[in-house]
Motif scaffolding. Sequence first.
Motif, PDB file in Angstrom:
ATOM      1  N   GLY A 287       0.817  -1.204   0.000  1.00 42.38           N
ATOM      2  CA  GLY A 287       0.000   0.000   0.000  1.00 42.38           C
ATOM      3  C   GLY A 287       0.853   1.257   0.000  1.00 42.38           C
ATOM      4  N   ASN A 288       0.175   2.388   0.071  1.00 41.55           N
ATOM      5  CA  ASN A 288       0.804   3.704   0.068  1.00 41.55           C
ATOM      6  C   ASN A 288       1.301   4.011   1.477  1.00 41.55           C
ATOM      7  OD1 ASN A 288       1.420   6.439  -0.057  1.00 41.55           O
ATOM      8  ND2 ASN A 288      -0.362   6.967  -1.293  1.00 41.55           N
ATOM      9  N   ALA A 289       2.601   4.184   1.631  1.00 40.45           N
ATOM     10  CA  ALA A 289       3.188   4.414   2.957  1.00 40.45           C
ATOM     11  C   ALA A 289       3.209   5.879   3.358  1.00 40.45           C
ATOM     12  CB  ALA A 289       4.609   3.863   2.992  1.00 40.45           C
ATOM     13  N   ARG A 290       2.810   6.785   2.463  1.00 32.28           N
ATOM     14  CA  ARG A 290       2.934   8.208   2.770  1.00 32.28           C
ATOM     15  C   ARG A 290       2.019   8.639   3.907  1.00 32.28           C
ATOM     16  NH1 ARG A 290       4.951   7.296  -1.970  1.00 32.28           N
ATOM     17  NH2 ARG A 290       6.112   8.806  -3.226  1.00 32.28           N
ATOM     18  N   ASN A 291       0.870   7.997   4.050  1.00 30.85           N
ATOM     19  CA  ASN A 291      -0.027   8.362   5.140  1.00 30.85           C
ATOM     20  C   ASN A 291       0.672   8.189   6.487  1.00 30.85           C
ATOM     21  OD1 ASN A 291      -2.968   9.085   5.751  1.00 30.85           O
ATOM     22  ND2 ASN A 291      -2.650   7.330   7.106  1.00 30.85           N
ATOM     23  N   GLY A 334      -5.039  27.103  11.225  1.00 24.64           N
ATOM     24  CA  GLY A 334      -6.413  27.446  10.922  1.00 24.64           C
ATOM     25  C   GLY A 334      -7.075  26.594   9.866  1.00 24.64           C
ATOM     26  N   ASP A 335      -6.325  25.769   9.149  1.00 28.28           N
ATOM     27  CA  ASP A 335      -6.920  24.901   8.132  1.00 28.28           C
ATOM     28  C   ASP A 335      -7.803  23.846   8.798  1.00 28.28           C
ATOM     29  OD1 ASP A 335      -5.660  26.213   6.061  1.00 28.28           O
ATOM     30  OD2 ASP A 335      -3.968  24.812   5.972  1.00 28.28           O
ATOM     31  N   VAL A 336      -8.972  23.630   8.211  1.00 27.44           N
ATOM     32  CA  VAL A 336      -9.948  22.693   8.781  1.00 27.44           C
ATOM     33  C   VAL A 336     -10.162  21.537   7.812  1.00 27.44           C
ATOM     34  CG1 VAL A 336     -12.317  22.413   9.600  1.00 27.44           C
ATOM     35  CG2 VAL A 336     -11.085  24.561  10.038  1.00 27.44           C
ATOM     36  N   TYR A 337     -10.100  20.306   8.357  1.00 25.57           N
ATOM     37  CA  TYR A 337     -10.251  19.092   7.544  1.00 25.57           C
ATOM     38  C   TYR A 337     -11.277  18.169   8.221  1.00 25.57           C
ATOM     39  CZ  TYR A 337      -5.890  20.837   5.582  1.00 25.57           C
ATOM     40  OH  TYR A 337      -4.932  21.628   4.994  1.00 25.57           O
ATOM     41  N   PRO A 338     -12.541  18.273   7.807  1.00 26.80           N
ATOM     42  CA  PRO A 338     -13.582  17.455   8.434  1.00 26.80           C
ATOM     43  C   PRO A 338     -13.359  15.958   8.260  1.00 26.80           C
ATOM     44  CG  PRO A 338     -14.539  19.234   7.130  1.00 26.80           C
ATOM     45  CD  PRO A 338     -13.092  19.180   6.787  1.00 26.80           C
ATOM     46  N   MET A 339     -12.637  15.557   7.218  1.00 26.13           N
ATOM     47  CA  MET A 339     -12.446  14.132   6.937  1.00 26.13           C
ATOM     48  C   MET A 339     -11.358  13.495   7.797  1.00 26.13           C
ATOM     49  SD  MET A 339     -10.468  16.164   5.066  1.00 26.13           S
ATOM     50  CE  MET A 339     -11.724  16.728   3.906  1.00 26.13           C
ATOM     51  N   LEU A 340     -10.589  14.288   8.519  1.00 27.00           N
ATOM     52  CA  LEU A 340      -9.571  13.772   9.423  1.00 27.00           C
ATOM     53  C   LEU A 340     -10.080  13.840  10.864  1.00 27.00           C
ATOM     54  CD1 LEU A 340      -6.362  15.492   7.945  1.00 27.00           C
ATOM     55  CD2 LEU A 340      -7.278  13.214   7.426  1.00 27.00           C
ATOM     56  N   ASN A 341      -9.669  12.853  11.685  1.00 25.86           N
ATOM     57  CA  ASN A 341     -10.076  12.817  13.093  1.00 25.86           C
ATOM     58  C   ASN A 341     -11.591  12.960  13.246  1.00 25.86           C
ATOM     59  OD1 ASN A 341      -9.725  12.683  15.911  1.00 25.86           O
ATOM     60  ND2 ASN A 341      -9.558  14.919  16.079  1.00 25.86           N
ATOM     61  N   ARG A 342     -12.319  12.180  12.471  1.00 29.23           N
ATOM     62  CA  ARG A 342     -13.782  12.266  12.510  1.00 29.23           C
ATOM     63  C   ARG A 342     -14.330  12.020  13.909  1.00 29.23           C
ATOM     64  NH1 ARG A 342     -16.139  12.207   7.284  1.00 29.23           N
ATOM     65  NH2 ARG A 342     -14.702  11.533   5.616  1.00 29.23           N
ATOM     66  N   ILE A 376      -4.736  10.628   4.316  1.00 22.18           N
ATOM     67  CA  ILE A 376      -6.175  10.347   4.323  1.00 22.18           C
ATOM     68  C   ILE A 376      -6.689   9.951   5.706  1.00 22.18           C
ATOM     69  CG2 ILE A 376      -6.247   9.780   1.881  1.00 22.18           C
ATOM     70  CD1 ILE A 376      -6.257   6.818   2.611  1.00 22.18           C
ATOM     71  N   GLY A 377      -5.819   9.985   6.728  1.00 20.76           N
ATOM     72  CA  GLY A 377      -6.283   9.807   8.093  1.00 20.76           C
ATOM     73  C   GLY A 377      -6.156   8.410   8.645  1.00 20.76           C
ATOM     74  N   LYS A 378      -6.942   8.153   9.660  1.00 19.92           N
ATOM     75  CA  LYS A 378      -6.981   6.840  10.295  1.00 19.92           C
ATOM     76  C   LYS A 378      -7.911   5.914   9.517  1.00 19.92           C
ATOM     77  CE  LYS A 378      -6.199   8.680  14.953  1.00 19.92           C
ATOM     78  NZ  LYS A 378      -6.652   8.670  16.364  1.00 19.92           N
ATOM     79  N   GLY A 379      -7.784   4.619   9.795  1.00 19.91           N
ATOM     80  CA  GLY A 379      -8.663   3.666   9.138  1.00 19.91           C
ATOM     81  C   GLY A 379     -10.122   3.991   9.385  1.00 19.91           C
ATOM     82  N   ALA A 380     -10.426   4.469  10.599  1.00 18.33           N
ATOM     83  CA  ALA A 380     -11.805   4.802  10.957  1.00 18.33           C
ATOM     84  C   ALA A 380     -12.305   6.034  10.218  1.00 18.33           C
ATOM     85  CB  ALA A 380     -11.906   5.029  12.461  1.00 18.33           C
ATOM     86  N   ASP A 381     -11.397   6.839   9.697  1.00 19.17           N
ATOM     87  CA  ASP A 381     -11.788   8.061   8.979  1.00 19.17           C
ATOM     88  C   ASP A 381     -12.127   7.803   7.520  1.00 19.17           C
ATOM     89  OD1 ASP A 381     -11.326   9.690  11.216  1.00 19.17           O
ATOM     90  OD2 ASP A 381      -9.198   9.919  10.714  1.00 19.17           O
ATOM     91  N   CYS A 382     -11.655   6.668   6.982  1.00 22.25           N
ATOM     92  CA  CYS A 382     -11.767   6.473   5.528  1.00 22.25           C
ATOM     93  C   CYS A 382     -12.208   5.051   5.184  1.00 22.25           C
ATOM     94  CB  CYS A 382     -10.452   6.823   4.851  1.00 22.25           C
ATOM     95  SG  CYS A 382      -9.038   5.918   5.480  1.00 22.25           S
ATOM     96  N   ASP A 383     -13.165   4.553   5.942  1.00 23.60           N
ATOM     97  CA  ASP A 383     -13.768   3.249   5.636  1.00 23.60           C
ATOM     98  C   ASP A 383     -12.743   2.118   5.559  1.00 23.60           C
ATOM     99  OD1 ASP A 383     -16.341   4.392   5.459  1.00 23.60           O
ATOM    100  OD2 ASP A 383     -15.983   4.960   3.371  1.00 23.60           O
ATOM    101  N   GLY A 384     -11.747   2.165   6.436  1.00 20.91           N
ATOM    102  CA  GLY A 384     -10.763   1.092   6.485  1.00 20.91           C
ATOM    103  C   GLY A 384      -9.738   1.105   5.378  1.00 20.91           C
TER     104      GLY A 384
END
Length: 567
Positions: A287-291, A334-342, A376-384
Amino acid sequence: MKNIIKTSVLSLIIGGSLVSCNDFLTIDPIDKPVLETYYTTPAALQSTTMALYASKTWSNFHMNFQWKLDMINGDIYYTYSDEGQWYFGTYTSVNPYLNEGWKGIYNVILDANSIIHDIVPICGGTITQADKDQALGEARAMRGYCHYMLAEVWHDVPVIENNTEMISSGNLDVPRNTQASVYRFAMEDLDAAVELLPEETTDNYRLNKRKARALRAKLAVTMAAHKDYGYDRDALYAKAAADALDVIENTQALTQIDFSTLFDVEANNGPESILAIQCGVLGYSYGNARNTAWSRSSVIADQTWGAGKGPTLSLQQMYDRNDKRRMWTYMTNGDVYPMLNRAGGGYTYQYVSRDGNGDVLEDRNEMLAHIKKYIIGKGADCDGNVGINQDAANNIYLMRLADVYLTYVEAKMGTASSTSDATAMKYYNMVRQRAGVAEASSVTYMELLKERRRELAFESQTWFDTQRYRYREGNAAALEMLNNGYGTGLNRASMIVPDYNKYPTIDASNENNRDIYIVVSNTADGGQYDEILLTDLSFVAPIPAAVSSSSPALMGEPVDYYGGAAE
């Protein structure tokens, strides 16, 4: 199983023939037995060509080497240990990441060669000539593009055309071939791929005729940038322009594609993707290791070691205030990312973040910013779609559509220093329209490089751009660009520190106020480093010591692969 053994032996030679207990040093390019009874259906053949795109095949390259190019080019700030040598431009032949990059690219070449020479010739059953042509086209396109990348990092490298034949003849100690002859070989491969490949394929990730033309366009502008090889530069630029235009006119318009989601799983193999490493949540190297490698903290990632990495100050200076790409490229206060740390209600970036007790959760780094692209966050943030073994499922681009647009502009500019060509400016401005920044009526070559940097930061493309600029304008101009931060005046030693003279106390009450920080560029002013200057040696990577120790011919003078002058 004979061909598997043969291919693996050469893999070890190209990779350095190291004796180690590490599995990744034992490369087995083909995962299916080479038997006439197996390759009798199109599905069987396609299951093998699939490996050309797989993260596992590319893993040494993309996990351990590729993004080091963003460090030496001054886009990623990171100074730790062997990785930091790329930021300082002090790496030598024993830097372990050199060997990973070399081995990683050649591993793909060996896979391609197995398809070309060992697999396709034995295909039978219901496999048609069209099926064979597609497999050959994919393999030759990939082999050609890999040789192009090798030529831009190491310049003079061995052309590996038929490893089975080399092993059969006992010809294993191969010399380097001249960069010009490597280009010629790569162009022959890409020319063949364009002829062999179909207009469309059933799998979106696979190369087709149009995508092969995009790869060929990049090689053509690279060759045309050279003043020293006797090329018909105008003809090469014309070829690149025709290829790029065909891709652009037969693909969804760039302005209809959302930049903010380009590096998420949802964009995998979408209209933006020309060639991408296919990633999945399947374990280490799949997989992609950059995360993991780039994520700032455990607040936004299950695994993380990206706290000390960030966009350099010169890169940050590239973006206009209204540039929509900026917050999807890097994060700052100040940047907001709703898809991270849901689970926590989303993520708001702060220089320093604290928990309810006032304890520091995330500390500032020297750039007051961290990387967002590919995060793209944690597994819980992006459907595993993120695993726990550095294996996220978002693909890694090797080339995407915006690159083709900007390649077209470069090709139309040709040997001139600027262009106002109407069609070139139309596509240049479409890149800027998507970013939400002002259009232009003309563009210089340096402005084009800066636009490419804004668009393609952290995608390991700016190194290749720097090389083309160097071929056109010489080492001194390229060094000035890198050492002066693309004209920003911000050398890579530049960093941000608290201004203790004005603010002797830095605490939770003011630590997220940008006004308390100053930019410094030397140790006398409170920085960690004095001016960091790359030299001519930075432009050509040395042959990895692990490779040259087992193949001493690599240390001799390079020879033309074709035995004559480059064409």
